[in-house]
Design a protein around this motif. Structure first.
Motif, PDB file in Angstrom:
ATOM      1  N   LEU A   6       0.617  48.943 -34.879  1.00 40.44           N
ATOM      2  CA  LEU A   6       0.537  50.526 -35.121  1.00 40.44           C
ATOM      3  C   LEU A   6       2.175  50.829 -34.921  1.00 40.44           C
ATOM      4  O   LEU A   6       2.564  50.719 -33.743  1.00 40.44           O
ATOM      5  N   CYS A   7       2.661  51.679 -35.613  1.00 42.14           N
ATOM      6  CA  CYS A   7       3.999  52.315 -35.556  1.00 42.14           C
ATOM      7  C   CYS A   7       3.742  53.750 -35.343  1.00 42.14           C
ATOM      8  O   CYS A   7       3.096  54.441 -36.096  1.00 42.14           O
ATOM      9  N   ALA A   8       4.081  54.065 -34.015  1.00 47.85           N
ATOM     10  CA  ALA A   8       3.934  55.553 -33.619  1.00 47.85           C
ATOM     11  C   ALA A   8       5.135  56.153 -33.687  1.00 47.85           C
ATOM     12  O   ALA A   8       5.986  55.749 -32.976  1.00 47.85           O
ATOM     13  N   PHE A   9       5.279  57.474 -34.018  1.00 44.74           N
ATOM     14  CA  PHE A   9       6.397  58.497 -33.860  1.00 44.74           C
ATOM     15  C   PHE A   9       5.979  59.476 -32.970  1.00 44.74           C
ATOM     16  O   PHE A   9       5.050  60.214 -32.992  1.00 44.74           O
ATOM     17  N   VAL A  50       1.126  54.773 -37.973  1.00 40.46           N
ATOM     18  CA  VAL A  50       0.714  54.240 -39.145  1.00 40.46           C
ATOM     19  C   VAL A  50       0.863  52.802 -38.965  1.00 40.46           C
ATOM     20  O   VAL A  50       1.717  52.399 -38.050  1.00 40.46           O
ATOM     21  N   PRO A  51       0.143  51.985 -39.567  1.00 35.28           N
ATOM     22  CA  PRO A  51       0.213  50.470 -39.231  1.00 35.28           C
ATOM     23  C   PRO A  51       1.666  49.875 -39.811  1.00 35.28           C
ATOM     24  O   PRO A  51       2.296  50.634 -40.547  1.00 35.28           O
ATOM     25  N   ALA A  52       2.103  48.990 -38.822  1.00 31.78           N
ATOM     26  CA  ALA A  52       3.327  48.620 -39.126  1.00 31.78           C
ATOM     27  C   ALA A  52       3.600  47.720 -40.231  1.00 31.78           C
ATOM     28  O   ALA A  52       4.751  47.676 -40.983  1.00 31.78           O
ATOM     29  N   GLU A 107      12.306  62.047 -37.966  1.00 30.94           N
ATOM     30  CA  GLU A 107      12.153  60.656 -37.366  1.00 30.94           C
ATOM     31  C   GLU A 107      11.908  59.778 -38.652  1.00 30.94           C
ATOM     32  O   GLU A 107      11.123  60.010 -39.385  1.00 30.94           O
ATOM     33  N   VAL A 108      12.833  58.473 -38.414  1.00 30.91           N
ATOM     34  CA  VAL A 108      12.567  57.564 -39.513  1.00 30.91           C
ATOM     35  C   VAL A 108      12.126  55.993 -38.753  1.00 30.91           C
ATOM     36  O   VAL A 108      12.890  55.736 -38.118  1.00 30.91           O
ATOM     37  N   ARG A 109      11.150  55.434 -39.399  1.00 29.66           N
ATOM     38  CA  ARG A 109      10.872  54.225 -38.979  1.00 29.66           C
ATOM     39  C   ARG A 109      10.758  53.272 -40.074  1.00 29.66           C
ATOM     40  O   ARG A 109      10.297  53.790 -41.053  1.00 29.66           O
ATOM     41  N   LYS A 110      10.861  52.065 -40.027  1.00 25.09           N
ATOM     42  CA  LYS A 110      10.870  50.934 -40.703  1.00 25.09           C
ATOM     43  C   LYS A 110       9.335  50.531 -41.080  1.00 25.09           C
ATOM     44  O   LYS A 110       8.563  50.245 -39.732  1.00 25.09           O
ATOM     45  N   VAL A 111       8.516  50.318 -42.100  1.00 17.43           N
ATOM     46  CA  VAL A 111       7.360  49.695 -42.355  1.00 17.43           C
ATOM     47  C   VAL A 111       7.478  48.557 -43.207  1.00 17.43           C
ATOM     48  O   VAL A 111       8.301  48.736 -44.309  1.00 17.43           O
TER      49      VAL A 111
END
Length: 309
Positions: free
Chosen positions: A13-16, A35-37, A115-119
């Motif tokens: 899981l990708c958590a912000f 959100v799922p990674a 925030e920005v993360r890669k999925v």
């Protein structure tokens, strides 16, 4: 919860996690988006949003971006109440796999956080399998086989099979099925072998565009396994003995034991006929109705059950 910009990975899981300060000494609003990674291409999935400790309404925007396009997944306008919600969305379709930006932006009248993360979005291709009802056939038997295509959740998927071919050991095509669709089911097919079918390995080929799946089975003239029976008894038995030991051993021609039931009968010849007659013999059919008559043989039989251990 953590400091602004903290990234937590647990069970893919990708958590912000972030909260904003608006110049006061105390903490401001906090938010969490999970959100799922790894996302499956074209599948339905969801992410969850929590907004806590609000002192004024805020707007939460969640966007999934790539180099070519972007899609707004949610635009949430909150009141001065905690928010906990999960949003379902369709993952964009990709050919193989693609990395996208999962952007979360929280805005209020006196603060802003982003925030920005890669999925990773990955395409899981359906897998096709072929199976026959048995591995070895005799000539003149019917070959039953099935073809099934399973999706990533192991459910039958709809698939168009351009051509399904059956070849004999010499590579000759002896059967074919064209443009067959599975329609989200298991495709059942069959083929009758002729009485002159060649012995050897036969091959089933399923063609779907540029991909192919192979399966083989054997045709040979085989017979059911045979077995031998051996009996071991003493050469002599005293009339004073109450019992004696007899061994009956049965094995297949490939040296494995045979399970089943064995009946052994022992007869003493009638009086006056000992010369030239065997003292003990195994009787397949035994009649004990005249066992007290000295002119008839005296017989006894026992049945044992043999089980494989």
């Amino acid at each position: 919860m953590g400091q602004p910009g903290t990234l937590s990975w647990t069970w893919a899981l990708c958590a912000f996690v972030s909260w904003a300060h608006v110049g006061q000494a105390g903490p401001g609003p906090q938010y969490l988006v999970a959100v799922p990674a790894v996302l499956e291409s074209g599948a339905e999935t969801k992410f969850c949003v929590s907004v806590l400790e609000l002192t004024e309404p805020v707007v939460v925007n969640v966007t999934l971006k790539s180099t070519a396009k972007s899609a707004t997944l949610m635009s949430l306008h909150t009141c001065i109440q905690d928010v906990h919600t999960c949003i379902a969305f369709s993952v964009p379709v990709v050919t193989n796999e693609e990395v996208m930006d999962f952007q979360v932006k929280v805005e209020g009248s006196g603060f802003q956080s982003e925030e920005v993360r890669k999925v990773l979005i990955r395409a899981y291709k359906p897998q096709t399998f072929v199976q026959t009802d048995k591995p070895i056939y005799l000539p003149r038997q019917q070959v039953h086989f099935r073809v099934v295509t399973l999706d990533s959740k192991l459910r039958p998927a709809s698939k168009l099979y351009d051509i399904i071919e059956l070849e004999d050991p010499s590579g000759n095509r002896i059967g074919q099925w064209l443009k067959t669709n599975s329609d989200n089911k298991i495709l059942q097919l069959s083929y009758f072998l002729s009485s002159e079918a060649r012995e050897g390995i036969y091959k089933i080929t399923v063609t779907m565009g540029e991909s192919k799946v192979y399966y083989t089975f054997t045709v040979e003239k085989y017979v059911l396994p045979k077995f031998d029976v051996t009996i071991k008894v003493p050469d002599e038995v005293s009339v004073g003995d109450e019992s004696f030991e007899a061994q009956v051993c049965s094995k297949y021609t490939f040296k494995q034991p045979v399970p089943g039931r064995v009946t052994v009968g022992v007869c003493r010849p009638p009086l006056g006929h000992f010369h030239g007659s065997p003292l003990i013999r195994v009787a397949a059919h035994i009649d004990e109705s005249n066992s007290h008559d000295d002119t008839n043989p005296v017989c006894h039989s026992e049945t044992k059950q043999r089980e494989l251990s």
